[in-house]
Design an enzyme around this catalytic site. Sequence first.
Site, mmCIF file in Angstrom:
data_model
loop_
_atom_site.group_PDB
_atom_site.id
_atom_site.type_symbol
_atom_site.label_atom_id
_atom_site.label_comp_id
_atom_site.label_asym_id
_atom_site.label_seq_id
_atom_site.Cartn_x
_atom_site.Cartn_y
_atom_site.Cartn_z
ATOM 1 N N GLY A 16 0.854 -1.198 0.000
ATOM 2 C CA GLY A 16 0.000 0.000 0.000
ATOM 3 C C GLY A 16 0.879 1.233 0.000
ATOM 4 O O GLY A 16 0.514 2.284 0.529
ATOM 5 N N SER A 18 1.707 3.411 -2.079
ATOM 6 C CA SER A 18 1.362 4.678 -2.735
ATOM 7 C C SER A 18 0.192 5.346 -2.011
ATOM 8 O O SER A 18 -0.217 6.442 -2.358
ATOM 9 C CB SER A 18 1.009 4.434 -4.202
ATOM 10 O OG SER A 18 -0.071 3.509 -4.260
ATOM 11 N N HIS A 183 -1.813 3.275 17.053
ATOM 12 C CA HIS A 183 -0.683 4.216 17.131
ATOM 13 C C HIS A 183 -0.684 5.046 18.417
ATOM 14 O O HIS A 183 0.328 5.627 18.782
ATOM 15 C CB HIS A 183 -0.582 5.072 15.867
ATOM 16 C CG HIS A 183 -1.551 6.205 15.784
ATOM 17 N ND1 HIS A 183 -2.858 6.039 15.442
ATOM 18 C CD2 HIS A 183 -1.393 7.529 15.986
ATOM 19 C CE1 HIS A 183 -3.463 7.213 15.434
ATOM 20 N NE2 HIS A 183 -2.599 8.145 15.768
ATOM 21 N N TYR A 184 -1.815 5.050 19.146
ATOM 22 C CA TYR A 184 -1.807 5.780 20.419
ATOM 23 C C TYR A 184 -0.829 5.151 21.419
ATOM 24 O O TYR A 184 -0.307 5.819 22.287
ATOM 25 C CB TYR A 184 -3.228 5.904 20.986
ATOM 26 C CG TYR A 184 -3.798 7.232 20.527
ATOM 27 C CD1 TYR A 184 -3.924 7.498 19.168
ATOM 28 C CD2 TYR A 184 -4.123 8.236 21.423
ATOM 29 C CE1 TYR A 184 -4.362 8.728 18.719
ATOM 30 C CE2 TYR A 184 -4.564 9.478 20.981
ATOM 31 C CZ TYR A 184 -4.674 9.716 19.634
ATOM 32 O OH TYR A 184 -5.083 10.939 19.188
ATOM 33 N N ASP A 240 -13.769 4.717 15.233
ATOM 34 C CA ASP A 240 -12.571 5.409 14.748
ATOM 35 C C ASP A 240 -11.543 5.634 15.858
ATOM 36 O O ASP A 240 -10.357 5.379 15.666
ATOM 37 C CB ASP A 240 -12.979 6.752 14.120
ATOM 38 C CG ASP A 240 -11.870 7.341 13.266
ATOM 39 O OD1 ASP A 240 -11.172 6.560 12.591
ATOM 40 O OD2 ASP A 240 -11.709 8.579 13.263
ATOM 41 N N HIS A 245 -8.203 3.603 20.343
ATOM 42 C CA HIS A 245 -7.214 4.486 20.980
ATOM 43 C C HIS A 245 -7.539 4.797 22.448
ATOM 44 O O HIS A 245 -6.704 4.623 23.330
ATOM 45 C CB HIS A 245 -7.094 5.809 20.219
ATOM 46 C CG HIS A 245 -6.779 5.645 18.759
ATOM 47 N ND1 HIS A 245 -6.056 4.591 18.269
ATOM 48 C CD2 HIS A 245 -7.075 6.421 17.683
ATOM 49 C CE1 HIS A 245 -5.932 4.721 16.953
ATOM 50 N NE2 HIS A 245 -6.547 5.824 16.576
#
Length: 504
Positions: A16, A18, A183-184, A240, A245
């Site tokens: 992925g 690009s 990513h949190y 989301d 998170h």
Amino acid sequence: MTAIPFKENTVIVVFGASGDLARKKTFPALFGLFREGYLSDTTRIIGYARTKMGDEEFRSRIKEHFDLRDRSESLAVQFLKMCTYESAQYDKPEGYQKLTDGIEEFEASRGVDRPHRLFYLALPPAVFIPVAERVRKYCHPGEKGIARLIVEKPFGRDLATARELQKKLAPLWKEEELFRIDHYLGKEMVKNLIPLRFANSFLHACWNNRYISSIQISFKEPFGTEGRGGYFDSIGIIRDVIQNHLLQVLTLLAMERPVSGDAESVRNEKVHLLRAIKPLNKENVLVGQYARSEDGKKPGYLDDETVKPGSKCITYAALTLEICNERWEGVPVILRAGKALNEGKVEIRVQFKETKNGIFSHVSRNELVIRVQPNEAMYMKMNNKIPGVSNKMVVTDLDLTYSQRYNKFYIPQAYESLIRDALNDNHSNFVRDDELDISWSLFTPLLEYLEGPDGPDPVPYPYGSRGPSQLNGYLAKNGYVYQGHSGGYQWPVTTPEGAHKSKM
Ligand code: BG6
């Protein structure tokens, strides 16, 4: 944790390559690691995607988002030389075969006898399993080396789909080979939660329902879904950011002390905590959707052409969890998140109980605030006598603002920190399969209710506001005592003028 004795000649393949995620996060993070000296120049990085382009075009595209800091361009030039691009299909074996030929050629030229390959899937969910399958089949070095797969959310959209995904993934990739990114968990202040809690005995002593009255974890973004409304419409703010998170942050904030610092001990405690959370009370949720800004300049959610007309998608939610264990029984935990608000901020507020009796029974409550972003900080709001002849009290804070205390330190981006962990084979800051399963078990009934025929209509709130006007009432109802600027609280510096003006 199996120690990996080699960090040289690692091959990193980004699928992925690009896409937005790879260009904006993955490659800049890899470059950040290289710039800071955490990625060997013997590493080989390969971008893989369907878009046709040559190495040079690929390099110039990924460079757009690099943070060059004050260092010379030469580091970027050196890094880009380590990167190449492969354009191929996701569903055909040829691309993978060619990829592996290239990897093997590289490893042979470097005399690598124990390959270390990291595959990063920055891909939409539809191609996730087909790629994981083919990478396993064509690109895994087998017993002679190590392969790791980094995957990104969404991990399903409810309990059934998450389990389905896991059922397909598990026979292909062992849990120890997988790194599920949230990513949190890579953010500096989130990584500091374990040290903060378990290395400070004064905090440890009062970290319970005897002293703490409520916990709040809030996520505020100053922009709407501009440009990705179509994607967001089927997701909503709970999937989301809250189910992943904010819940992850809560686990670290509230779990018991792990028996050791290794990944499994930490994740076991996170799972225990998740198991202690009561089913969510669907009656006690505040949901909203942003409307046009008061000045009419910013669009409402429904003005986005990619969004279903009349969509009831939730762009704001506040909900309250109850943790059913000895430490936390009776302490409400409010998780709230919203798009298109008045500011961008992520913070944790731990409010302590009031001093009920004695000579200082009228003072403000202590509150520990951990600001995750922007400007990492931690401060404890506390009561203090005004300096000088006065005996009056004022609210001040013990302030650990990172930009002041640690201004010479480099704070890595969340993705830099996580990719570095993955390179070192450290799973502590990644989500384990059982954590994921429990988090979906918690949120699925609530989502079904909110998205079902009996679900409430989201309350409209203007773009750029604090959220639904019912917010203060909601927080108060759920145990958070808003103290505003009472007690003369001024941040960051208390001045005599301000302090004397306060009603004390
Ligand atoms: C992502 C969400 O996971 O996190 C986005 O999908 C959100 O909607 C983002 O904007 C927030 O991350 P950060 O690091 O900018 O706080």
